[in-house]
Design an enzyme around this catalytic site. Sequence first.
Site, PDB file in Angstrom:
ATOM      1  N   HIS A 125      -1.097  -2.618  -5.232  1.00 26.99           N
ATOM      2  CA  HIS A 125      -0.298  -2.782  -6.450  1.00 26.99           C
ATOM      3  C   HIS A 125      -0.756  -4.061  -7.149  1.00 26.99           C
ATOM      4  CE1 HIS A 125       1.694  -5.640  -3.800  1.00 26.99           C
ATOM      5  NE2 HIS A 125       2.442  -6.100  -4.794  1.00 26.99           N
ATOM      6  N   HIS A 156       0.499  -7.288  -8.196  1.00 25.38           N
ATOM      7  CA  HIS A 156       1.102  -8.599  -8.301  1.00 25.38           C
ATOM      8  C   HIS A 156      -0.106  -9.507  -8.129  1.00 25.38           C
ATOM      9  CE1 HIS A 156       5.641  -7.957  -7.307  1.00 25.38           C
ATOM     10  NE2 HIS A 156       5.515  -8.417  -8.539  1.00 25.38           N
ATOM     11  N   ASP A 168      -0.966 -11.999  -6.577  1.00 28.39           N
ATOM     12  CA  ASP A 168      -1.423 -12.463  -5.258  1.00 28.39           C
ATOM     13  C   ASP A 168      -2.295 -11.416  -4.553  1.00 28.39           C
ATOM     14  OD1 ASP A 168       1.182 -11.207  -5.226  1.00 28.39           O
ATOM     15  OD2 ASP A 168       1.386 -11.700  -3.104  1.00 28.39           O
ATOM     16  N   HIS A 169      -2.195 -10.153  -4.952  1.00 28.19           N
ATOM     17  CA  HIS A 169      -2.965  -9.088  -4.277  1.00 28.19           C
ATOM     18  C   HIS A 169      -4.303  -8.767  -4.947  1.00 28.19           C
ATOM     19  CE1 HIS A 169       0.297  -7.813  -1.491  1.00 28.19           C
ATOM     20  NE2 HIS A 169       0.951  -8.575  -2.352  1.00 28.19           N
ATOM     21  N   HIS A 177       8.754  -1.070  -4.135  1.00 31.01           N
ATOM     22  CA  HIS A 177       8.542  -2.478  -4.462  1.00 31.01           C
ATOM     23  C   HIS A 177       9.028  -2.727  -5.887  1.00 31.01           C
ATOM     24  CE1 HIS A 177       6.841  -6.378  -3.870  1.00 31.01           C
ATOM     25  NE2 HIS A 177       5.785  -6.229  -4.637  1.00 31.01           N
ATOM     26  N   ASP A 223       3.088  -4.225  -0.378  1.00 31.00           N
ATOM     27  CA  ASP A 223       4.395  -4.869  -0.524  1.00 31.00           C
ATOM     28  C   ASP A 223       5.452  -3.790  -0.723  1.00 31.00           C
ATOM     29  OD1 ASP A 223       3.140  -7.295  -0.407  1.00 31.00           O
ATOM     30  OD2 ASP A 223       3.782  -7.985  -2.396  1.00 31.00           O
ATOM     31  N   HIS A 234       1.638 -11.301   5.075  1.00 29.08           N
ATOM     32  CA  HIS A 234       2.390 -11.591   3.835  1.00 29.08           C
ATOM     33  C   HIS A 234       3.717 -12.244   4.219  1.00 29.08           C
ATOM     34  CE1 HIS A 234       4.268 -10.805  -0.119  1.00 29.08           C
ATOM     35  NE2 HIS A 234       3.076 -10.493  -0.568  1.00 29.08           N
TER      36      HIS A 234
HETATM   37 ZN   LIG Z   1       2.682  -9.842  -2.516  1.00 27.45          ZN
HETATM   38 ZN   LIG Z   2       4.066  -7.522  -4.642  1.00 22.98          ZN
END
Ligand SMILES: [Zn+2]
Ligand SMILES: [Zn+2]
Length: 293
Positions: free
Chosen positions: A65, A67, A69-70, A162, A185, A250
């Site tokens: 997905h 976000h 951070d990914h 999520h 996530d 995570h």
């Molecule tokens: Zn994340």
């Molecule tokens: Zn996320």
Amino acid sequence: MSLPPTVVTLTGTGVPLPSPGRAGPGTLVRYADLALQFDAGRATVLRLTEADTPPHALTALFVTHVHSDHVVDLADVALTRWIFQQLHPTGGLVVVAPEGSAARFVRRMLEAFDDDVALRIAHVQPDPPQVDLQTFDAPAEPVRVWQSDDGALTVDAVVVHHEPVTGAVAYRVTTPTGVVVISGDTRVCDEVERLSAGADVLVHEACRTTAMRDAIAGTSFEKIFSYHADTVPLGAMAERAGVSHLLLTHLIPPPNDQAEADAFAVDVRDAGYRGRVTVGEDLTTVSVTRSRG
Ligand SMILES: [Zn+2]
Ligand SMILES: [Zn+2]
């Protein structure tokens, strides 16, 4: 003849909040000379290199997905692979992603590097970077989204929960010697429970929501924690699913010492999980050699 093991390596166990020694989220699954990467958080290129699987060695990269951070290191994976094509001509980067924000991100991620790409082509590179984007609609039930040329490795995906992110997915990798599920996530959900049935390794995000309930009450963290996986119901879910090895990543909050890391394992144990549990660190590696048949 013994088959090679299925090897799972965490390329990052962190979250958006920087934490020493923890790269952004990512999981590498290797079988023989095939290497599948799931997400590409901060410093993924470094961790892949430390895991002896630099970007040019990847078979495919899967996005759970968007976000930041990914995906923040995804362009670095593609550009580094491209720059090394003259030494290691392994071709464009295959990226598998759900349609929607993830696919949009992949289509646009190199635009900001247009000037750099033009300069390198004028200077030394024969061609622009190639990203072979393969998309699918995030499915309510697991569907096959990728398989190796010989069909020995398969990857299935299913939608997770999520929200407010829509179309986030978990992946299930099946090899001749193991089944590995990557949650991405998500809150603890039925979809991941079904996807994880009998899995050798479940790589799951972990958030100590129950333990921190009072501390986060009334803060913005209360909302953030609501769409992550509380370690207590996670332990119960992994037990119901019959997961052999629960590999936590995570980590929220990022552990500062061994005691804070151990607390994640205590949560899932107290919830009834009886399999093996590992609180992940960057480059934690798990090897599976289950013979199937
Ligand atoms: Zn994340
Ligand atoms: Zn996320």
